[in-house]
Design an enzyme around this catalytic site. Structure first.
Site, PDB file in Angstrom:
ATOM      1  N   ARG A 125       0.855  -1.183   0.000  1.00 17.79           N
ATOM      2  CA  ARG A 125       0.000   0.000   0.000  1.00 17.79           C
ATOM      3  C   ARG A 125       0.892   1.234   0.000  1.00 17.79           C
ATOM      4  NH1 ARG A 125      -2.282   0.018   6.297  1.00 17.79           N
ATOM      5  NH2 ARG A 125      -0.350   0.740   7.207  1.00 17.79           N
ATOM      6  N   CYS A 167       3.665   8.191  -5.915  1.00 16.26           N
ATOM      7  CA  CYS A 167       4.553   9.352  -5.867  1.00 16.26           C
ATOM      8  C   CYS A 167       3.671  10.579  -5.665  1.00 16.26           C
ATOM      9  CB  CYS A 167       5.330   9.458  -7.177  1.00 16.26           C
ATOM     10  SG  CYS A 167       6.054  11.090  -7.401  1.00 16.26           S
ATOM     11  N   GLU A 181      -2.560   8.063   6.744  1.00 11.27           N
ATOM     12  CA  GLU A 181      -1.162   8.099   7.177  1.00 11.27           C
ATOM     13  C   GLU A 181      -0.218   8.446   6.023  1.00 11.27           C
ATOM     14  OE1 GLU A 181      -0.256   4.425   9.206  1.00 11.27           O
ATOM     15  OE2 GLU A 181      -1.095   5.186  11.072  1.00 11.27           O
ATOM     16  N   CYS A 184       9.678  10.077  -2.168  1.00 11.12           N
ATOM     17  CA  CYS A 184       9.998   9.676  -3.533  1.00 11.12           C
ATOM     18  C   CYS A 184      11.138  10.533  -4.069  1.00 11.12           C
ATOM     19  CB  CYS A 184       8.752   9.829  -4.410  1.00 11.12           C
ATOM     20  SG  CYS A 184       9.052   9.372  -6.123  1.00 11.12           S
ATOM     21  N   CYS A 209      11.979  10.342  -7.585  1.00 10.13           N
ATOM     22  CA  CYS A 209      11.925  10.115  -9.042  1.00 10.13           C
ATOM     23  C   CYS A 209      12.125  11.419  -9.826  1.00 10.13           C
ATOM     24  CB  CYS A 209      10.596   9.459  -9.411  1.00 10.13           C
ATOM     25  SG  CYS A 209       9.200  10.608  -9.425  1.00 10.13           S
ATOM     26  N   GLU A 217      -7.105   5.798  15.294  1.00  8.08           N
ATOM     27  CA  GLU A 217      -6.828   4.369  15.396  1.00  8.08           C
ATOM     28  C   GLU A 217      -6.071   4.078  16.681  1.00  8.08           C
ATOM     29  OE1 GLU A 217      -4.536   2.805  12.186  1.00  8.08           O
ATOM     30  OE2 GLU A 217      -5.659   3.906  10.679  1.00  8.08           O
ATOM     31  N   LYS A 248      -3.760  -9.974   9.361  1.00 17.49           N
ATOM     32  CA  LYS A 248      -4.693 -10.942   9.957  1.00 17.49           C
ATOM     33  C   LYS A 248      -4.342 -11.244  11.413  1.00 17.49           C
ATOM     34  CE  LYS A 248      -2.335 -14.907   7.799  1.00 17.49           C
ATOM     35  NZ  LYS A 248      -1.277 -14.131   7.100  1.00 17.49           N
ATOM     36  N   PHE A 249      -3.104 -10.950  11.811  1.00 18.94           N
ATOM     37  CA  PHE A 249      -2.742 -11.147  13.221  1.00 18.94           C
ATOM     38  C   PHE A 249      -2.901  -9.867  14.042  1.00 18.94           C
ATOM     39  CE2 PHE A 249      -0.264 -14.731  11.369  1.00 18.94           C
ATOM     40  CZ  PHE A 249      -0.949 -15.741  12.033  1.00 18.94           C
TER      41      PHE A 249
HETATM   42  C1  GLA Z   1      -1.954   2.096  10.636  1.00 23.00           C
HETATM   43  C2  GLA Z   1      -2.890   2.071   9.451  1.00 23.00           C
HETATM   44  C3  GLA Z   1      -3.908   0.983   9.499  1.00 23.00           C
HETATM   45  C4  GLA Z   1      -3.295  -0.289  10.017  1.00 23.00           C
HETATM   46  C5  GLA Z   1      -2.685  -0.020  11.352  1.00 23.00           C
HETATM   47  C6  GLA Z   1      -2.131  -1.255  12.003  1.00 23.00           C
HETATM   48  O1  GLA Z   1      -2.341   2.901  11.650  1.00 23.00           O
HETATM   49  O2  GLA Z   1      -3.520   3.301   9.247  1.00 23.00           O
HETATM   50  O3  GLA Z   1      -4.418   0.791   8.215  1.00 23.00           O
HETATM   51  O4  GLA Z   1      -2.322  -0.724   9.130  1.00 23.00           O
HETATM   52  O5  GLA Z   1      -1.639   0.873  11.194  1.00 23.00           O
HETATM   53  O6  GLA Z   1      -1.612  -0.963  13.256  1.00 23.00           O
END
Ligand code: GLA
Length: 656
Positions: free
Chosen positions: A114, A118, A153, A158, A160, A305, A354-355
């Site tokens: 992800r 650029c 985030e 970059c 380039c 988050e 997934k973890f």
């Molecule tokens: C970041 C991202 C999320 C996820 C979390 C995992 O904060 O924004 O998409 O990847 O980390 O901790």
């Protein structure tokens, strides 16, 4: 301008990222039922949905998102709707490889993960604008929409060719002529002079050390380039929905974005907070991030988050023990958060995370973590109205500046052991342990509201910042500064005498003769009111009319001042060991008239006042009893508190 309050409706918003495209639609019904039972008021949708919404260039598949938005609305759950532009679809990288970032050595950063874009790419920007337009158009009037969450985030760098062209435009705007650029960068050194703009390149992989002023400008440029991406999308959604607040989530204390500048462009400042549960001082780390974010927001802010349990990005990822998630959630609220959200709602079964824990873990709704999430949701709905929109007032500001961080952590510096965030953290910790609540501020901000201003380590200070500090002390403020402060000007040019002359005058220092960074394993003994160990750094100072508060006792500097003061201005030329720094700051705070929130707290207990509430948070390894003058009512239990309150391990009391 819309604010967080427009999204929360004067309560504390509770929820998390919801990525239902990973699940069959039958699951969604279960999700909304469980969300309601957990008192979830809001979910963040669409953060990584670009390929789902735009499966092929220019196509749109909104059907699933329409159904999802409607379903959430029917169940009274608000939506923070993300623009999906953090993770471009594979077709973009495949058809337009020029949208992919390149590293310092020219290597391509491929898709398959992800954030592979650029920021300077016009193609990326055009696709990002188009999908943002369509989202705003389609969901601008949707009754579930509470907030826009742009990208996620922002963190790409970059090097380039497109970036090089963009960097040159940015530099021309800053310097106008190559002569001015050559002067600012000191290109007379090593024959680095630029004759024409076309010769200028980003600081790519090179034979030896790169020009530090160029590297500093590249950091400034990268933050600005990403900010342009943000404001472009923000302007699109704001034009369509001027009443809906816009945010983008910061990473905590992240090097790549000047968050002071970014925060000015947001309606809501939000951050992702992931303290390490194995860190005995994780509570202090969280407090620091929260104080920083509140200061950027200048009021209530949002935890976009946090993890319900374990993360998956450390080398060993342990879950949060029972009660810790609740403690940290309420800590955020104590320090000004009006929204407590998680990554993510339902734990993934596939993919890279997934973890990573979730509000609804693999263990399901009867699992321990989900039950704790329900408790947090219930408690936030109980106390939400009392706290939402209220403020945390601090008499102390810690100064922090990204540009100084960038300039100070260049190649070719005196000590690679100096890590800026660790030093800021050490000073914040000292105040946190002394029970003093702190704001953060930029060195050019108006500081007159503070009784005490703390500068952990600002290697670079602009002339405006220096004048600001001097005026602050002249105006009656108390200032304490850590080592290597004020050594460089805004172009990273070293100031004569080793420190800005106005600052030397302020602290009573005639000359900084030499800096003495301490090698790994070495400390320096210091004598003061009480002996202590200096760590990391020492300085050979020649005072003019300063009073020596503590002196070096061992090594080459024996007998020279380690800590000195001239009236209300203090200078600390080493990093005192934690207990000594806390003691020193307690003394200085006391002289400045700053009292702890609650006197004589047991170690590990944090006290914060927000509005008319007093939060007590137990970060100690076991239960504690806190003595309190006066009578209170505990908001979460409704019980009376008279004289003292017992806090279990990870316990919290919210006292009215
Ligand atoms: C970041 C991202 C999320 C996820 C979390 C995992 O904060 O924004 O998409 O990847 O980390 O901790």
């Amino acid at each position: 301008m819309p604010s967080l309050n427009d999204a929360t409706g004067s309560r504390v918003l509770f929820g998390g990222d919801y990525n239902p495209e990973q699940w069959p639609e039958e699951t969604w019904l279960d999700d909304v039922r469980l969300m309601r039972e957990a008192a979830v008021t809001s979910v963040t949708v669409g953060v990584f949905s670009w390929a789902r919404i735009e499966p092929r260039p220019g196509e749109r598949d909104f059907g699933w998102l329409d159904r999802l938005m409607d379903l959430l609305h029917q169940h009274g759950i608000g939506v923070v709707l993300a623009t999906p532009t953090a993770s471009p679809p594979a077709w973009m990288g495949s058809r337009h490889p020029e949208t992919l970032p390149r590293g310092e050595d020219g290597s391509v950063i491929w898709y398959g993960s992800r954030q592979h874009f650029c920021p300077s790419s016009p193609v990326y920007r055009a696709y990002a604008a188009a999908i943002t337009e369509d989202l705003a158009e389609r969901y601008g009037d949707h009754p579930a929409l509470r907030m826009w969450h742009v990208n996620n985030e922002y963190c790409t760098f970059c090097w380039c060719d497109e970036t090089a062209r963009h960097f040159r435009r940015w530099l021309r705007h800053r310097y106008t002529t190559t002569e001015a650029l050559n002067e600012a960068w000191g290109t007379a050194f090593w024959s680095q002079r630029y004759d024409t703009w076309d010769e200028v390149i980003p600081p790519r992989k090179a034979q030896y050390l790169r020009n530090p002023s160029c590297t500093l400008d590249f950091r400034r440029f990268t933050s600005d380039a990403l900010l342009e991406c943000f404001t472009a999308e923000r302007d699109i959604v704001a034009a369509r929905t001027p009443h809906i607040p816009v945010t983008t989530n910061f990473m905590p204390f992240w090097t790549g974005q000047d968050a002071w500048a970014w925060a000015r462009e947001e309606d809501v400042v939000s951050v992702d907070v992931y303290p390490d549960p194995t860190d005995p001082l994780a509570g202090q780390y969280g407090a620091m991030i929260q104080d920083m974010t509140r200061s950027q927001a200048r009021g209530p802010w949002m935890v976009m988050e946090q993890a319900a349990g374990a993360v998956n990005f450390r080398s060993v990822n342990v879950p949060k023990p029972r009660g810790l998630g609740r403690l940290w959630s309420l800590q955020s609220v104590a320090r000004g958060a009006d929204a407590v959200c998680h990554f993510q709602w339902r734990q993934s079964r596939q993919g890279s995370e997934k973890f990573h824990s979730a509000m609804l873990p693999h263990a399901g709704e009867h699992g321990r973590v989900h039950q704790e999430i329900r408790q947090i949701g219930a408690e936030l709905s109980r106390c939400g109205e009392r706290v939402a929109g209220t403020h945390v007032v601090s008499q102390v500001a810690i100064l922090h500046d990204w540009e100084s961080w960038w300039a100070g952590e260049q190649e070719g510096r005196l000590s690679a052991r100096v890590h800026y965030p660790a030093i800021v953290r050490a000073w914040h910790r000292a105040l946190w342990e002394a029970g003093v609540t702190t704001d953060f501020a930029h060195p050019e901000h108006d500081l007159s509201a503070y009784r005490l201003v703390v500068v952990p380590h600002l290697y670079l200070l602009t002339d405006t910042a220096v004048d600001n500090l001097v005026a602050y002390v002249r105006g009656g403020g108390v200032l304490v500064s850590g080592f290597l402060t004020g050594a460089a000007d805004r172009d990273d040019r070293i100031r004569p005498g080793g420190m800005d002359e106005r600052l030397r005058d302020l602290f009573g220092i005639r000359m900084v003769q030499e800096r003495w960074p301490l090698p790994e394993g070495e400390e320096v003994a210091c004598d003061g009111p009480r002996p202590f160990r200096g760590t990391l750094w020492a300085e050979e100072l020649e005072p003019s009319d300063a009073e020596t508060v503590a002196a070096y006792r061992s090594g080459e500097l024996a007998g020279l001042p380690a800590v000195l003061r001239r009236g209300r201005a203090w200078y600390v030329s080493t990093l005192p060991e934690p207990a000594a720094l806390s003691e020193l700051l307690t003394r200085i705070a006391d002289e400045a008239g700053v009292r702890p929130v609650v006197e004589d707290l047991p170690p590990g207990v944090e006290a914060v006042r927000r509005g008319d509430l007093l939060f007590l948070l137990n970060h100690a390894p076991g239960p504690v009893t806190v003595g309190l003058p006066g009578q209170y009512r505990e908001l979460l239990t409704g019980g009376p508190v008279d004289g003292s309150v017992r806090l279990e391990r990870h316990g919290v009391a919210v006292l009215a």
